[in-house]
Design an enzyme around this catalytic site. Structure first.
Site, PDB file in Angstrom:
ATOM      1  N   HIS A  65       0.700  -1.078   0.579  1.00  0.00           N
ATOM      2  CA  HIS A  65       0.176   0.211   0.231  1.00  0.00           C
ATOM      3  C   HIS A  65       0.807   1.058  -0.410  1.00  0.00           C
ATOM      4  O   HIS A  65       1.820   1.311   0.928  1.00  0.00           O
ATOM      5  CB  HIS A  65      -0.991   0.127   1.055  1.00  0.00           C
ATOM      6  CG  HIS A  65      -1.888   1.517   1.590  1.00  0.00           C
ATOM      7  ND1 HIS A  65      -1.449   1.866   2.537  1.00  0.00           N
ATOM      8  CD2 HIS A  65      -2.445   1.909   0.642  1.00  0.00           C
ATOM      9  CE1 HIS A  65      -2.204   3.597   2.214  1.00  0.00           C
ATOM     10  NE2 HIS A  65      -3.142   2.972   1.338  1.00  0.00           N
ATOM     11  N   SER A  66       0.557   2.320  -0.808  1.00  0.00           N
ATOM     12  CA  SER A  66       1.164   3.689  -0.771  1.00  0.00           C
ATOM     13  C   SER A  66       2.982   2.938  -1.421  1.00  0.00           C
ATOM     14  O   SER A  66       3.035   2.437  -1.621  1.00  0.00           O
ATOM     15  CB  SER A  66       0.482   3.907  -0.044  1.00  0.00           C
ATOM     16  OG  SER A  66       1.598   5.443  -0.385  1.00  0.00           O
ATOM     17  N   MET A  67       3.808   3.748  -0.477  1.00  0.00           N
ATOM     18  CA  MET A  67       5.381   3.691  -0.387  1.00  0.00           C
ATOM     19  C   MET A  67       5.456   1.947  -0.151  1.00  0.00           C
ATOM     20  O   MET A  67       6.701   1.695  -0.702  1.00  0.00           O
ATOM     21  CB  MET A  67       5.895   4.744   0.191  1.00  0.00           C
ATOM     22  CG  MET A  67       5.508   6.347   0.122  1.00  0.00           C
ATOM     23  SD  MET A  67       5.887   6.810  -1.492  1.00  0.00           S
ATOM     24  CE  MET A  67       8.008   6.894  -1.350  1.00  0.00           C
ATOM     25  N   GLN A 127      -1.691  -0.885  -4.282  1.00  0.00           N
ATOM     26  CA  GLN A 127      -2.209  -0.140  -3.632  1.00  0.00           C
ATOM     27  C   GLN A 127      -1.944   1.549  -3.874  1.00  0.00           C
ATOM     28  O   GLN A 127      -1.427   1.865  -2.557  1.00  0.00           O
ATOM     29  CB  GLN A 127      -3.214  -0.733  -2.714  1.00  0.00           C
ATOM     30  CG  GLN A 127      -3.663  -2.457  -3.147  1.00  0.00           C
ATOM     31  CD  GLN A 127      -4.393  -2.521  -1.681  1.00  0.00           C
ATOM     32  OE1 GLN A 127      -3.393  -2.249  -0.541  1.00  0.00           O
ATOM     33  NE2 GLN A 127      -5.336  -3.514  -1.958  1.00  0.00           N
ATOM     34  N   THR A 176      -0.317   3.395  -4.999  1.00  0.00           N
ATOM     35  CA  THR A 176       1.435   3.627  -5.137  1.00  0.00           C
ATOM     36  C   THR A 176       1.922   4.291  -5.950  1.00  0.00           C
ATOM     37  O   THR A 176       2.013   4.696  -7.313  1.00  0.00           O
ATOM     38  CB  THR A 176       2.320   2.262  -4.904  1.00  0.00           C
ATOM     39  OG1 THR A 176       1.974   0.921  -4.109  1.00  0.00           O
ATOM     40  CG2 THR A 176       3.778   2.764  -5.246  1.00  0.00           C
TER      41      THR A 176
END
Length: 908
Positions: free
Chosen positions: A150-152, A177, A179
């Site tokens: 997720h993200s980073m 997700q 990212t």
């Protein structure tokens, strides 16, 4: 524009994911060496109820999936994936199941401070090795791990492949997700931008080595204002056949935009992900398949185009149409069939020979949303029935209220009939529609309105025919700065109950479609704007697909939305606003030094900003350089001088730059700089009033710029910077400086009042002593009076200069604040921030501010370097806008250089 980004988006259409049993997180014991090297990080196994109890001895038999949280993310965010996967495993009696692991990154702010990204990547590598060891000696032991980031966390997963001793075969599937793959949202330090460069360069240069890794990137759409979806698309050059990027609004069975956090728990997306995971299992190995083609087929099935069928790797090419069903031939070009509680099955056959000359396509839709086959193409038939057929249900596409098939007759020359199967139904009511049509009759061209029409003009079309499908081509809609409101009004001839209409905005060059369902008749508004601009080599046109009711008319009106255009500017370029603000303040600062030379007085910040901060001073030069960089000879000269590429040129290559955006941002920056100046001066007056009521100030004394006491202060703060955190030292000296203008203001006011009082007293006493007063005394008094007024003027000048410098340094502190927050959060693990992005600059800043804090304009006015110091801010502002938009950490360097000259003016 900010309001459009933060508040004006679609409502949350995601359902919440719930756990049916209490979630538990079992901490996995790491090797001592790993635990010692990464004391802040941990690895957990997710479980619920009996499943959690069974796994406490770590005798695992499932398929390992590792979840990586993002910026300030929690390892507990794995629970939505873990819980839904557990429920699905229970449904199939644990024939297959997944073990979900999660990494605790201590909720680090890695989107703002890049110094720990490499450390996180190495820790994940150690975790993968630990996870695979848990399955050693099992019958179906895995050799690789699937990762959800997720993200980073998704970027950290991609960075694994850049590690020297990492084996690429340890990962076979990566799902990210929201990212930001392309570039950091806020490039606040060098470690962050260098990390991105290393990861993206590796994925482009080593694309051939990554073919065995299948990557899916899911973006959140317009609800996610933290990471715009354009950043979440994987680099175009990498892995054409093994990477997929989609926006959640286009994902079948979800069709919903998600914000940055809800993408982790959005039930519709989680279900799509878990269904994909179970379809990826190889029956022989009981692990995720090693076949990259199958992996991509599964991901396309669940995330791009869902045919309303359960996934099959190799569906049968031909099938026999069996069952004692009635065969009915339909010769009409348009056909509708509704049924309810029909106990007899039927086959409806549509002979194609009679339609091939008149029509180009056949369109069919079915409101029964089951997963059985329903439409076939007959390849072998006799006079009464079809003997052999190909299943055309795989060509279907699932929409929110129906499943549809569009067949181009030219592509199927061997088919004699299209066959619709209607099975017996009990308690179900549904409708089937088919029609033959010419593509030209259902395709309408609608030119979009010009950007500068400001919504005053509109494009309008009226769809009068009675078809089931229309394609409205939005001509010249291909740039990210375009944004429109599309109003669709439907009128119907009769008031009978109808199925809802489905409107789809289809962007052909990227998977970023958005779908809206509307009742008929209705009036609805659709926002049309892009996440990614049209690539140069792509000539396809965006379309508005209208899946309509047959006896209804549709009026489509398109207008430019100025509000959403501003929203697009903020969405794509809000991260570079600090550069424009600081550039405006720096130009004002240079103007104040110039007026100090010409008039001997320092002008007011607000007045000088209006006079000096003009976009024509900085923008043309940057535009000329960007234009010249299009020529090879200029690029060669530029590179020979070892100059970095101009940020505007890089943004243009990514299709993220557009005309006048820099001018608009500069004006935004002027406005923010102006109001920040107003805020500072107002705050100064308030604090000074408070100070005067509480403390009686002393008369300001002239002092040297450098004293032993100040030298000790500088050395102690330099020590703080070197041993702890540079941003902490900057923050301390900033707080000290914050009181300087207040002190100067209060002291000058007091001194002014005090001198007025002494003048009055001296005038009263002079009546009695005038005869005895000598000429020398009169001169002395006049000199003293002149001296006091000069001192007050100098104090006012110094005050104005201090306010401007303070305004500049406020933005430097704000840009360095993330590393300070990161350090404070992790101080229990390490007192010294390592690596520290602003350690060396902090020491220089401390020295500069300590001298400037105790300087006055009288010292500067007499300096020989003042003319140079007054001219330097302009080229520095130009350089800042040229090289700082994508590298915010460079901004303090330009400010420091300018103020270093100011310091020299105080000394020389």
């Amino acid at each position: 524009g900010v309001r459009d980004v933060l508040f004006l988006y679609e409502e949350n259409r995601c359902s919440m994911t719930y756990m049916y049993e209490y979630p538990e997180y079992l901490k996995i014991k790491l090797p001592k060496k790993t635990a010692k090297r990464y004391p802040a990080y941990e690895l957990y196994l997710y479980g619920e109820g009996n499943y959690a109890e069974e796994n406490k001895n770590l005798l695992l038999t499932g398929i390992p999936v590792l979840f990586l949280p993002g910026n300030a993310g929690s390892y507990k965010q794995v629970r939505s994936l873990g819980s839904v996967a557990l429920r699905k495993a229970e449904d199939i009696d644990f024939k297959y199941h997944f073990n979900f692991f999660s990494v605790n990154f201590n909720e680090e702010l890695v989107a703002l401070y890049g110094g720990s990204l490499q450390r996180q990547t190495k820790f994940v590598h150690e975790c993968i090795k630990v996870i695979l060891k848990l399955y050693r000696d099992r019958e179906f032991a895995p050799t690789s791990v699937a990762i959800v980031g997720h993200s980073m966390g998704g970027l950290v997963a991609r960075a694994l492949l850049t590690l020297k001793n990492f084996k690429p075969e340890l990962i076979n599937l990566l799902i990210t997700q929201a990212t930001p793959h392309v570039a950091p949202v806020m490039p606040l330090d060098k470690y962050l931008t260098d990390f991105y460069t290393a990861v993206n360069n590796h994925w482009i240069l080593k694309a051939q080595d990554l073919r065995n890794l299948t990557t899916l990137s899911v973006a959140g759409g317009f609800r996610d204002y933290q990471v715009r979806s354009g950043l979440a698309f994987l680099p175009r050059l990498s892995q054409h056949d093994s990477a997929l990027s989609v926006v959640s609004s286009a994902v079948p069975r979800a069709w919903a935009s998600t914000d940055h956090l809800s993408i982790v728990w959005c039930k519709e997306l989680i279900l799509a992900t878990i269904r994909a995971f179970f379809d990826l299992i190889d029956e022989n190995t009981r692990q995720i398949t090693d076949n990259p083609k199958k992996r991509m087929s599964v991901l396309n099935h669940h995330f791009v185009r869902h045919p309303a069928k359960i996934f099959e790797e190799n569906p049968e090419a031909f099938t026999e149409l069996t069952g004692a069903f009635m065969w009915i031939t339909v010769k009409a070009s348009k056909w509708t069939y509704s049924l309810y509680n029909d106990s007899d099955g039927k086959y409806f056959t549509f002979p194609l020979a009679s339609h091939r000359k008149s029509y180009s396509h056949v369109y069919c839709e079915n409101s029964m949303l089951d997963t059985s086959s329903w439409i076939y193409g007959c390849v072998n038939s006799n006079s009464s029935m079809c003997l052999e057929a190909t299943d055309l249900s795989w060509r279907a596409e699932l929409l929110p209220t129906t499943k549809v098939v569009i067949l181009k007759l030219q592509d199927y020359p061997s088919l004699s009939h299209v066959v619709i199967q209607v099975p017996p139904t009990v308690g179900n009511k549904y409708t089937l529609d088919c029609e033959f049509f010419k593509e030209d009759s259902r395709t309408v061209q609608l030119p979009v309105t010009h950007l500068f029409s400001f919504g005053l003009s509109s494009s309008k079309i009226l769809l009068n025919s009675t078809g089931l499908l229309y394609n409205v081509q939005l001509q010249h809609f291909n740039q990210i700065y375009q944004a429109f409101k599309i109003h669709i009004k439907s009128h119907c001839q009769s008031l009978k109950e109808r199925k809802p209409s489905v409107y789809r905005l289809h962007i052909p060059w990227s998977h970023e479609d958005s779908i809206i369902v509307a009742e008929v008749p209705s009036f609805i508004e659709i926002s049309a704007k892009l996440h990614i601009a049209q690539p140069e080599n792509d000539s396809r046109i965006p379309e508005l697909n209208i899946y309509s009711s047959s006896d209804c008319q549709y009026e489509v009106v398109l207008k430019t939305s100025l509000l959403q255009v501003l929203g697009q500017i903020i969405r794509f370029h809000a991260g570079s606003l600090p550069v424009y603000i600081v550039s405006n303040i720096l130009l004002t600062y240079g103007g104040q030094l110039s007026t100090l030379i010409s008039t001997g007085q320092c002008s007011d910040f607000s007045l000088e900003l209006v006079r000096t901060a003009k976009p024509y001073k900085v923008e043309p030069l940057i535009s000329i350089v960007v234009f010249l960089q299009g020529f090879n000879w200029f690029r060669e000269i530029w590179q020979s001088l070892s100059l970095p590429e101009v940020d505007a040129a890089v943004l243009s290559s990514r299709d993220a730059w557009f005309p006048l955006v820099s001018l608009i941002l500069f004006l935004f920056g002027t406005g923010i700089a102006y109001w920040s100046g107003v805020f500072f001066s107002t705050s100064l007056r308030l604090f000074s009033s408070l100070w005067l009521t509480l403390i009686r100030p002393t008369v300001p004394q002239k002092d040297k710029s450098i004293t032993p006491r100040r030298l000790c202060g500088v050395l102690s703060l330099a020590l703080v910077s070197w041993t702890t955190c540079g941003a902490f030292a900057v923050f301390i000296i900033y707080l000290q400086y914050l009181f300087k203008p207040v002190h100067v203001f209060v002291a000058s006011v007091f001194y002014f009042q005090d001198s007025d009082h002494s003048k009055e007293t001296s005038q009263n006493s002079s009546i009695h002593t005038v005869k005895n007063q000598s000429l020398m005394d009169s001169i002395s008094e006049a000199t003293q009076s002149l001296s006091s007024s000069t001192t007050i003027a100098e104090a006012v000048n110094s005050l104005k200069m201090h306010v401007t410098i303070l305004n500049l340094f406020t933005w430097i502190v704000l840009l360095n604040l993330p590393s300070l927050i990161y350090w404070l959060k992790n101080i229990r693990y390490n007192v010294r921030l390592d690596p520290d992005p602003c350690r060396s600059t902090a020491i220089i800043i401390v020295c500069i501010l300590e001298i400037l804090m105790n300087s006055s304009t009288s010292e500067v006015k007499s300096s020989k370097l003042l003319k140079i110091a007054a001219k330097v801010p302009l080229p520095l502002s130009v350089a800042m806008l040229a090289f700082g938009r994508m590298h915010l950490y460079k901004v303090p360097h330009f400010v420091i250089f300018s103020l270093l000259l100011h310091v020299l003016c105080c000394i020389v």
